[in-house]
Write an enzyme that holds these catalytic residues in place. Structure first.
Site, mmCIF file in Angstrom:
data_model
loop_
_atom_site.group_PDB
_atom_site.id
_atom_site.type_symbol
_atom_site.label_atom_id
_atom_site.label_comp_id
_atom_site.label_asym_id
_atom_site.label_seq_id
_atom_site.Cartn_x
_atom_site.Cartn_y
_atom_site.Cartn_z
ATOM 1 N N GLY A 1 41.094 46.876 41.879
ATOM 2 C CA GLY A 1 39.786 46.554 41.294
ATOM 3 C C GLY A 1 39.190 45.314 41.938
ATOM 4 O O GLY A 1 38.025 45.291 42.330
ATOM 5 N N ASN B 1 34.944 45.800 26.054
ATOM 6 C CA ASN B 1 35.920 45.885 27.136
ATOM 7 C C ASN B 1 36.418 44.488 27.533
ATOM 8 O O ASN B 1 36.148 43.986 28.617
ATOM 9 C CB ASN B 1 35.299 46.616 28.327
ATOM 10 N N TYR C 1 36.539 39.603 34.992
ATOM 11 C CA TYR C 1 35.341 39.146 35.690
ATOM 12 C C TYR C 1 35.188 37.631 35.586
ATOM 13 O O TYR C 1 34.847 36.965 36.564
ATOM 14 C CB TYR C 1 34.096 39.836 35.136
ATOM 15 N N GLY D 1 45.813 45.246 42.153
ATOM 16 C CA GLY D 1 44.751 44.442 42.743
ATOM 17 C C GLY D 1 43.629 45.253 43.365
ATOM 18 O O GLY D 1 42.768 44.703 44.043
ATOM 19 N N GLY E 1 46.762 47.575 38.349
ATOM 20 C CA GLY E 1 47.775 46.534 38.411
ATOM 21 C C GLY E 1 48.209 46.194 39.828
ATOM 22 O O GLY E 1 49.131 45.409 40.038
ATOM 23 N N GLU F 1 26.953 49.578 39.476
ATOM 24 C CA GLU F 1 26.766 50.448 38.317
ATOM 25 C C GLU F 1 28.103 50.908 37.756
ATOM 26 O O GLU F 1 28.320 50.871 36.552
ATOM 27 C CB GLU F 1 25.904 51.651 38.695
ATOM 28 N N VAL G 1 39.188 52.542 38.850
ATOM 29 C CA VAL G 1 40.441 52.767 39.559
ATOM 30 C C VAL G 1 41.290 53.666 38.678
ATOM 31 O O VAL G 1 41.429 53.416 37.473
ATOM 32 C CB VAL G 1 41.170 51.435 39.856
#
Length: 158
Positions: free
Chosen positions: A98, A125, A132, A96, A94, A84, A88
């Protein structure tokens, strides 16, 4: 060098969870839509166990979070982990983190035998969408992303 670790949220973290939700909503320009309260989060996450939260910690400090729950897919007749929220703190991006949070979630999917790992993303976004897609996620027409099979296993075991 900084060390990244993860931990599951505990009931006493409900205020921190709400803080991260508000930070995410602010980033999405939707802070005015947040009506969540600590009491409701406690009820649904900890009392009724309808969602889970993990934190990313840099040197013991919470710098990111992921809130997820299960959904069911009739097509595959299995449950999915639905992410959901993932956030960060900007000053820790930057690094890593995420991707590391997504990797932790992919491991949960793999270890628990769930069918799929899915999430949605706001259509504006583009940085997140590109990120992704770079992981091998498939973008559906309704902006739901999936990691399954080989790509899920790759992320979980990378």
């Amino acid at each position: 060098m900084s060390q990244l670790t993860f931990r599951n949220a505990k009931e006493e973290d409900v205020g921190l969870i709400l803080e991260f939700i508000r930070k995410l909503a602010d980033y999405e320009h939707r802070l005015d839509e947040v009506i969540a309260t600590e009491e409701e989060l406690k009820k649904w996450i900890f009392d009724k166990k309808q969602a889970e939260v993990i934190f990313a910690l840099e040197d013991g400090k919470e710098v990111g979070f992921a809130l997820f729950f299960l959904s069911f897919s009739t097509y595959i007749s299995n449950v999915n982990l639905h992410l959901e929220d993932l956030f960060v703190d900007p000053e820790y991006r930057g690094k890593g983190y995420g991707k590391a949070l997504l990797k932790q979630l992919a491991k949960i999917v793999d270890e628990r035998g769930y069918g799929r790992f899915e999430w949605t993303c706001l259509s504006w976004n583009k940085p997140s969408i590109d990120f992704y897609l770079s992981l091998g996620a498939e973008q559906k027409d309704w902006n739901v992303f999936h990691l399954t099979g080989e790509e899920l296993e790759k992320l979980a075991n990378d």
